[in-house]
Design a protein around this motif. Structure first.
Motif, PDB file in Angstrom:
ATOM      1  N   SER A   1       0.839  -1.188   0.000  1.00 10.00           N
ATOM      2  CA  SER A   1       0.000   0.000   0.000  1.00 10.00           C
ATOM      3  C   SER A   1       0.876   1.240   0.000  1.00 10.00           C
ATOM      4  O   SER A   1       1.889   1.296   0.700  1.00 10.00           O
ATOM      5  CB  SER A   1      -0.910  -0.050   1.223  1.00 10.00           C
ATOM      6  N   LEU A   2       0.527   2.236  -0.807  1.00 11.27           N
ATOM      7  CA  LEU A   2       1.325   3.459  -0.797  1.00 11.27           C
ATOM      8  C   LEU A   2       0.428   4.676  -0.891  1.00 11.27           C
ATOM      9  O   LEU A   2      -0.655   4.629  -1.478  1.00 11.27           O
ATOM     10  CB  LEU A   2       2.374   3.454  -1.908  1.00 11.27           C
ATOM     11  N   PRO A   3       0.894   5.789  -0.309  1.00  7.02           N
ATOM     12  CA  PRO A   3       0.068   6.990  -0.345  1.00  7.02           C
ATOM     13  C   PRO A   3       0.065   7.620  -1.745  1.00  7.02           C
ATOM     14  O   PRO A   3       1.107   7.673  -2.399  1.00  7.02           O
ATOM     15  CB  PRO A   3       0.754   7.927   0.660  1.00  7.02           C
ATOM     16  N   VAL A   4      -1.114   8.034  -2.175  1.00  8.05           N
ATOM     17  CA  VAL A   4      -1.242   8.715  -3.457  1.00  8.05           C
ATOM     18  C   VAL A   4      -2.056   9.982  -3.204  1.00  8.05           C
ATOM     19  O   VAL A   4      -2.688  10.094  -2.165  1.00  8.05           O
ATOM     20  CB  VAL A   4      -1.939   7.829  -4.507  1.00  8.05           C
ATOM     21  N   PRO A   5      -2.053  10.935  -4.133  1.00  6.30           N
ATOM     22  CA  PRO A   5      -2.863  12.132  -3.925  1.00  6.30           C
ATOM     23  C   PRO A   5      -4.309  11.722  -3.742  1.00  6.30           C
ATOM     24  O   PRO A   5      -4.802  10.859  -4.474  1.00  6.30           O
ATOM     25  CB  PRO A   5      -2.695  12.912  -5.227  1.00  6.30           C
ATOM     26  N   SER A   6      -4.978  12.300  -2.764  1.00  8.80           N
ATOM     27  CA  SER A   6      -6.374  11.897  -2.546  1.00  8.80           C
ATOM     28  C   SER A   6      -7.261  12.667  -3.510  1.00  8.80           C
ATOM     29  O   SER A   6      -6.938  13.766  -3.946  1.00  8.80           O
ATOM     30  CB  SER A   6      -6.796  12.116  -1.104  1.00  8.80           C
ATOM     31  N   ARG A   7      -8.323  12.070  -3.844  1.00  5.05           N
ATOM     32  CA  ARG A   7      -9.257  12.744  -4.737  1.00  5.05           C
ATOM     33  C   ARG A   7     -10.659  12.660  -4.165  1.00  5.05           C
ATOM     34  O   ARG A   7     -11.130  11.576  -3.829  1.00  5.05           O
ATOM     35  CB  ARG A   7      -9.208  12.105  -6.124  1.00  5.05           C
ATOM     36  N   LEU A   8     -11.299  13.822  -4.074  1.00  7.15           N
ATOM     37  CA  LEU A   8     -12.663  13.855  -3.559  1.00  7.15           C
ATOM     38  C   LEU A   8     -13.591  13.159  -4.538  1.00  7.15           C
ATOM     39  O   LEU A   8     -13.407  13.250  -5.742  1.00  7.15           O
ATOM     40  CB  LEU A   8     -13.103  15.305  -3.360  1.00  7.15           C
ATOM     41  N   GLY A   9     -14.544  12.469  -4.009  1.00 11.36           N
ATOM     42  CA  GLY A   9     -15.566  11.875  -4.862  1.00 11.36           C
ATOM     43  C   GLY A   9     -15.150  10.562  -5.475  1.00 11.36           C
ATOM     44  O   GLY A   9     -15.915   9.951  -6.207  1.00 11.36           O
ATOM     45  N   LEU A  10     -13.924  10.138  -5.187  1.00 11.44           N
ATOM     46  CA  LEU A  10     -13.494   8.855  -5.732  1.00 11.44           C
ATOM     47  C   LEU A  10     -13.869   7.791  -4.702  1.00 11.44           C
ATOM     48  O   LEU A  10     -13.408   7.814  -3.562  1.00 11.44           O
ATOM     49  CB  LEU A  10     -11.995   8.866  -5.991  1.00 11.44           C
TER      50      LEU A  10
END
Lengths: 272, 359
Positions: free
Chosen positions: B259-268
């Motif tokens: 698991s790795l952190p990625v930019p979060s996206r609203l509504g996904l």
């Protein structure tokens, strides 16, 4: 077991066949040319050199008239079939519909139809529509018959043209028609000239079609020669034959030269 | 916008039979711009160019040149000229007559024609070749003839259809620089079609990336490279490591549970399949800084290529990242690993892009 092929032994059989082939092909022509220079009327014994049969030919208004007529037929057939044949080649290659490919196939029929059939059929057609045989009918028949040759030769050249070249001309301010005239036709010129010469030579010594479609007078030269021979061979005919031969050789030589004049690598055989 | 576009494509669509070549494309190309249309073959870039030139009519939509609707005008009535992929040089004319062709059609007087042709031949470095026949020219020279023949007419827009594709690599690089210089000098709007992303990035002021008849992204080379709009652009422009996995709460879970952190996206929605992309040159192998995303993987391959070395690192079953390092003294480490080791790699969070659609 296979025997090693000996390179030293001459292939006598092949040589004999080759010699016989060329002998059959060219000896009669050589004889005609030789006897056209005979000083006597004999067609079997050569007595000495003379140009009297050539003089006799040029003095014979009838034969000269036939020569002129044949040259006119050839010129008309050449110009007519080039104009129509080139246009047809462009049309067949460029058209995307079924009509184009159908026309391309129909085009081949005159090439494989026995000329005697074409001749008789043409004569019957003219009779059927009530057109009396004349210098007009023979020219019409020869033009029609020659179109196939022109189109078959030109078609592959048109297909090989880069379509972007014509587009470039339009991009630079030409209408479609101007683009064809200024760019496409010059690119096809070697093939057009070569097929023009070919048609001229073919029509000039065409006998069968001319015989069935020409009027009583004037007669095309080959027809005239044929009717002359029926009343016994005159040495004048040898002179006419030799002159026709020289003319044809000159034309074919010219046709072979055309591509070189344009500095292209392609030769006539590639054009055909 | 105060400035009128040099070229405006307004919702143009073009189909050939049942296949849609160009699908509702809208583009604005600014005056004086070097604009590239980039995409794989069959993406509609050449068809779009042909509709600007007038060789194809759109099924719907309109083409505007300098604000004027030219959608159904024939090519000879449009103030654009084209450099064709095959060059389409007129073989039966000399170099000078080729270049003079358009001027002659437009009735430019002989003296002016000669002068303009001479200057144009100088510009494309064909001085002294005026009387040569095209067949005696090399590919590069023929290309210059095609360029001069188009530019001499001072078109509002010059269209170039993969003009460098037929040249060998070295000549292509040289012509890229030269074309750009010529464009600066004459100030004409260039619309350049290419499938070569390097070419598009190095030459254009802006570019449109096309895919499947649609415009995937329009922007400067930097926009398109650094901020690709979707997985296609990310994959097509440069090389990208695209990792596909399951998204939840700003983290991407790869096969095998990594698991790795990625930019979060609203509504996904949690559980969506998404891709995350990182450029090979943005991944570090040492001297990590605070705040970087760190991950551990197995070194599978080391590819040395002179100025750079590429490392292939497997971070999850079936997920390999390529890492590009410059071979400057500091990081020249081919003795460092032999292969098979577990190594650490890291990237700054802003260099990881979440791609809307998964490939």
């Amino acid at each position: 077991m296979r025997r090693a092929f000996s390179r030293r032994r001459k292939p006598w059989f092949a040589i004999a066949v080759t010699v016989a082939f060329f002998g059959m092909l060219y000896l009669p022509i050589v004889v005609v040319a030789l006897f056209s220079l005979n000083s006597q009327k004999s067609l079997t014994v050569f007595k000495g050199f003379s140009l009297r049969w050539y003089r006799a030919f040029f003095a014979d208004h009838d034969l000269i008239g036939s020569l002129g007529f044949s040259l006119r037929i050839s010129a008309v057939a050449m110009i007519g079939s080039i104009v129509l044949g080139v246009a047809l080649a462009l049309g067949i290659v460029r058209s995307r519909g079924k009509l184009g490919s159908a026309a391309g196939l129909v085009l081949l029929i005159p090439l494989i139809t026995p000329e005697i059939v074409t001749g008789v059929a043409s004569a019957m057609l003219f009779k059927g529509v009530g057109l009396p045989l004349s210098s007009g009918t023979v020219m019409l028949a020869e033009v029609t018959f020659s179109i196939s040759y022109v189109t078959v030769i030109l078609r592959s050249r048109v297909a090989a043209l880069n379509p972007e070249v014509e587009e470039a001309a339009m991009d630079l301010g030409c209408s479609r028609f101007q683009a064809v005239r200024l760019v496409t036709l010059p690119a096809l010129l070697p093939a057009i000239l070569a097929s023009a010469i070919l048609i001229f030579a073919m029509v000039f010594d065409d006998f069968v079609l001319a015989y069935f479609t020409t009027g009583v007078t004037p007669q095309p030269l080959p027809v005239r020669i044929y009717s002359a021979i029926r009343f016994g061979v005159q040495p004048t005919i040898n002179a006419v034959g030799t002159l026709m031969l020289i003319g044809s050789i000159a034309l074919i030589g010219l046709a072979l030269l055309v591509p070189r004049l344009f500095g292209r690598r392609e030769s006539l055989s590639q054009l055909l | 916008m105060s400035e009128t576009s040099a070229v405006r494509l307004d919702g143009i669509t073009k189909s050939f039979g049942s296949s849609v070549a160009v699908d509702d494309v809208t583009l604005d190309i600014r005056p004086g711009e070097f604009f590239a249309m980039l995409g794989p073959s069959g993406c509609g870039k050449t068809t779009s160019l042909r509709m600007i030139a007038g060789f194809a009519d759109p099924d719907s939509g309109s083409v505007l040149l300098g604000g004027e609707d030219v959608t159904y005008l024939p090519p000879n009535k449009r103030n654009v000229n084209t450099v064709f992929q095959s060059y389409a040089v007129f073989e039966h004319l000399s170099v000078a007559d080729n270049v003079a062709f358009g001027l002659k059609r437009r009735g430019v007087p002989r003296d002016e024609r000669r002068e303009r042709v001479g200057r144009m031949l100088d510009l494309v470095q064909l001085t002294g070749m005026a009387n040569r026949r095209p067949r005696t020219l090399s590919g590069g020279q023929r290309q210059r003839v095609a360029l001069a023949r188009a530019l001499v007419n001072r078109p509002k827009v010059l269209l170039l259809d993969e003009p460098l594709a037929a040249l060998d690599l070295k000549l292509r690089r040289q012509m890229q620089v030269e074309l750009k210089q010529i464009q600066r000098e004459v100030g004409v709007t260039f619309v350049f079609v290419t499938h070569d992303q390097d070419e598009a990035l190095t030459m254009s002021d802006r570019l449109a990336v096309m895919n499947g008849g649609r415009v995937a992204q329009v922007g400067t080379p930097e926009d398109v490279y650094e901020r690709p709009a979707d997985a296609f652009v990310a994959g097509f422009i440069g090389t990208s490591n695209v990792m596909t996995g399951t998204y939840a709460d700003g983290r991407l879970t790869l096969p095998g549970g990594v698991s790795l952190p990625v930019p979060s996206r609203l509504g996904l929605a949690a559980g969506s399949r998404v891709g995350a992309a990182v450029r090979p040159e943005k991944i570090w192998l040492s001297d990590f800084e605070d705040g970087m995303v760190q991950i551990r993987g197995t070194l599978r391959e080391t590819v040395y290529s002179g100025a750079t070395t590429t490392y292939l690192v497997e971070i999850a079953p079936g997920v390999q990242l390529s890492v590009l390092e410059q071979n400057i003294d500091r990081s020249r480490r081919e003795e460092r690993w032999t292969g098979g080791e577990i190594i650490d790699l890291a990237w700054k969070p802003e260099h990881c892009l979440l791609l809307c659609e998964t490939a």
